[in-house]
Design a protein around this motif. Structure first.
Motif, PDB file in Angstrom:
ATOM      1  N   ILE A  95       0.659  -1.291  -0.069  1.00 40.92           N
ATOM      2  CA  ILE A  95      -0.050   0.020  -0.056  1.00 40.92           C
ATOM      3  C   ILE A  95       0.780   1.256  -0.120  1.00 40.92           C
ATOM      4  CG2 ILE A  95      -2.043  -0.907   1.006  1.00 40.92           C
ATOM      5  CD1 ILE A  95      -1.142   0.233   3.602  1.00 40.92           C
ATOM      6  N   GLY A  96       2.073   1.212   0.012  1.00 41.10           N
ATOM      7  CA  GLY A  96       2.957   2.341   0.160  1.00 41.10           C
ATOM      8  C   GLY A  96       3.588   2.557   1.411  1.00 41.10           C
ATOM      9  N   ALA A  97       4.798   3.575   1.583  1.00 45.76           N
ATOM     10  CA  ALA A  97       5.097   3.642   2.757  1.00 45.76           C
ATOM     11  C   ALA A  97       4.364   4.570   3.958  1.00 45.76           C
ATOM     12  CB  ALA A  97       6.720   4.120   2.652  1.00 45.76           C
ATOM     13  N   ALA A  98       3.886   5.659   3.248  1.00 45.61           N
ATOM     14  CA  ALA A  98       3.282   6.398   4.379  1.00 45.61           C
ATOM     15  C   ALA A  98       1.728   5.694   4.818  1.00 45.61           C
ATOM     16  CB  ALA A  98       2.843   7.678   3.691  1.00 45.61           C
ATOM     17  N   LEU A 101      -8.486   0.569   7.433  1.00 43.02           N
ATOM     18  CA  LEU A 101      -7.942  -0.633   6.377  1.00 43.02           C
ATOM     19  C   LEU A 101      -8.388  -0.077   5.003  1.00 43.02           C
ATOM     20  CD1 LEU A 101      -7.719  -3.772   8.233  1.00 43.02           C
ATOM     21  CD2 LEU A 101      -6.191  -1.928   8.282  1.00 43.02           C
ATOM     22  N   VAL A 102      -9.860   0.207   5.156  1.00 42.85           N
ATOM     23  CA  VAL A 102     -10.271   0.782   3.786  1.00 42.85           C
ATOM     24  C   VAL A 102      -9.836   1.845   3.218  1.00 42.85           C
ATOM     25  CG1 VAL A 102     -12.435   1.318   2.630  1.00 42.85           C
ATOM     26  CG2 VAL A 102     -12.613  -0.524   3.997  1.00 42.85           C
ATOM     27  N   ARG A 103      -9.546   2.940   4.143  1.00 44.67           N
ATOM     28  CA  ARG A 103      -8.975   4.113   3.863  1.00 44.67           C
ATOM     29  C   ARG A 103      -7.531   4.147   3.091  1.00 44.67           C
ATOM     30  NH1 ARG A 103     -11.282   5.908   8.389  1.00 44.67           N
ATOM     31  NH2 ARG A 103      -9.352   5.973   9.567  1.00 44.67           N
ATOM     32  N   SER A 104      -6.803   3.249   3.903  1.00 47.12           N
ATOM     33  CA  SER A 104      -5.517   2.982   3.679  1.00 47.12           C
ATOM     34  C   SER A 104      -5.308   2.212   2.264  1.00 47.12           C
ATOM     35  CB  SER A 104      -4.550   2.147   4.522  1.00 47.12           C
ATOM     36  OG  SER A 104      -5.231   0.657   4.601  1.00 47.12           O
ATOM     37  N   GLY A 105      -6.125   1.961   1.873  1.00 47.06           N
ATOM     38  CA  GLY A 105      -6.331   0.909   0.356  1.00 47.06           C
ATOM     39  C   GLY A 105      -5.951  -0.555   0.627  1.00 47.06           C
ATOM     40  N   LEU A 106      -5.621  -0.944   1.972  1.00 47.36           N
ATOM     41  CA  LEU A 106      -5.381  -2.398   2.147  1.00 47.36           C
ATOM     42  C   LEU A 106      -6.439  -3.353   1.694  1.00 47.36           C
ATOM     43  CD1 LEU A 106      -3.250  -4.516   3.087  1.00 47.36           C
ATOM     44  CD2 LEU A 106      -3.734  -3.792   5.541  1.00 47.36           C
TER      45      LEU A 106
END
Length: 179
Positions: free
Chosen positions: A107-110, A126-131
């Motif tokens: 999902i990327g470092a940040a 988890l939804v907001r993070s894209g995971l």
């Protein structure tokens, strides 16, 4: 959907044994990991084994979980979460599960830092993070993965995540030649 094999994640040792059998079944085109009722503690061995699965993997996670939920979702082709998800994040679990490398790759470092430095997480984070996506989206996405070309796309995405852009393009060209 006969092409989808579902593996209930209630015991890591039993799940690892079942995973070996399911990945050898030529009729299985998509593997669905069902942790919707919560996950047992631990799971590092299973997560390492999951890395070698060549099939598209869909994971549904919910209930009370430790950081293994993050590892399962990061290792899946597509991840889904139920509204009742509650993940406790402890540094020892994060390190044992290899999440400091697999989560940023997914999902990327940040976004990974934001999740890993939290003490507890819910489905919305988890939804907001894209995971992950909401569980109600799962049926249509699982059906899409039963398309035979999805396996090549999944293999390409996994290779690209662990490679340079130039090597990933070469791998894509190879996949197009063989399949």
């Amino acid at each position: 959907m006969p092409d989808v094999a579902t593996l209930k994640l209630t015991d890591w040792s039993e799940a690892a044994k079942a995973l070996r059998g399911l990945t050898r079944d030529p009729g299985t085109t998509v593997l669905h990991l069902d942790g919707s009722g919560g996950l047992p503690a631990g799971g590092a061995h299973f997560v390492r084994q999951l890395d070698s699965v060549a099939l598209p993997v869909v994971a549904t996670v919910g209930g009370e979980c430790d950081a293994a939920a993050l590892a399962i979702l990061a290792g899946a082709t597509l991840g889904f979460v139920t509204d009742d998800l509650a993940v406790s994040v402890h540094a020892a679990d994060v390190l044992a599960l290899g999440l400091t490398s697999s989560l940023p790759a997914a999902i990327g470092a940040a976004p990974a830092r934001s999740l890993l430095l939290s003490a507890a997480l819910g489905a919305a984070a988890l939804v907001r993070s894209g995971l992950a996506r909401p569980a109600e989206d799962a049926i249509g996405m699982i059906h899409r993965l039963t398309d035979p070309t999805a396996t090549s796309l999944v293999r390409s995405l996994r290779f690209a995540a662990r490679s340079t852009p130039a090597r990933a393009r070469e791998f894509d060209a190879e996949l197009r030649r063989i399949g």
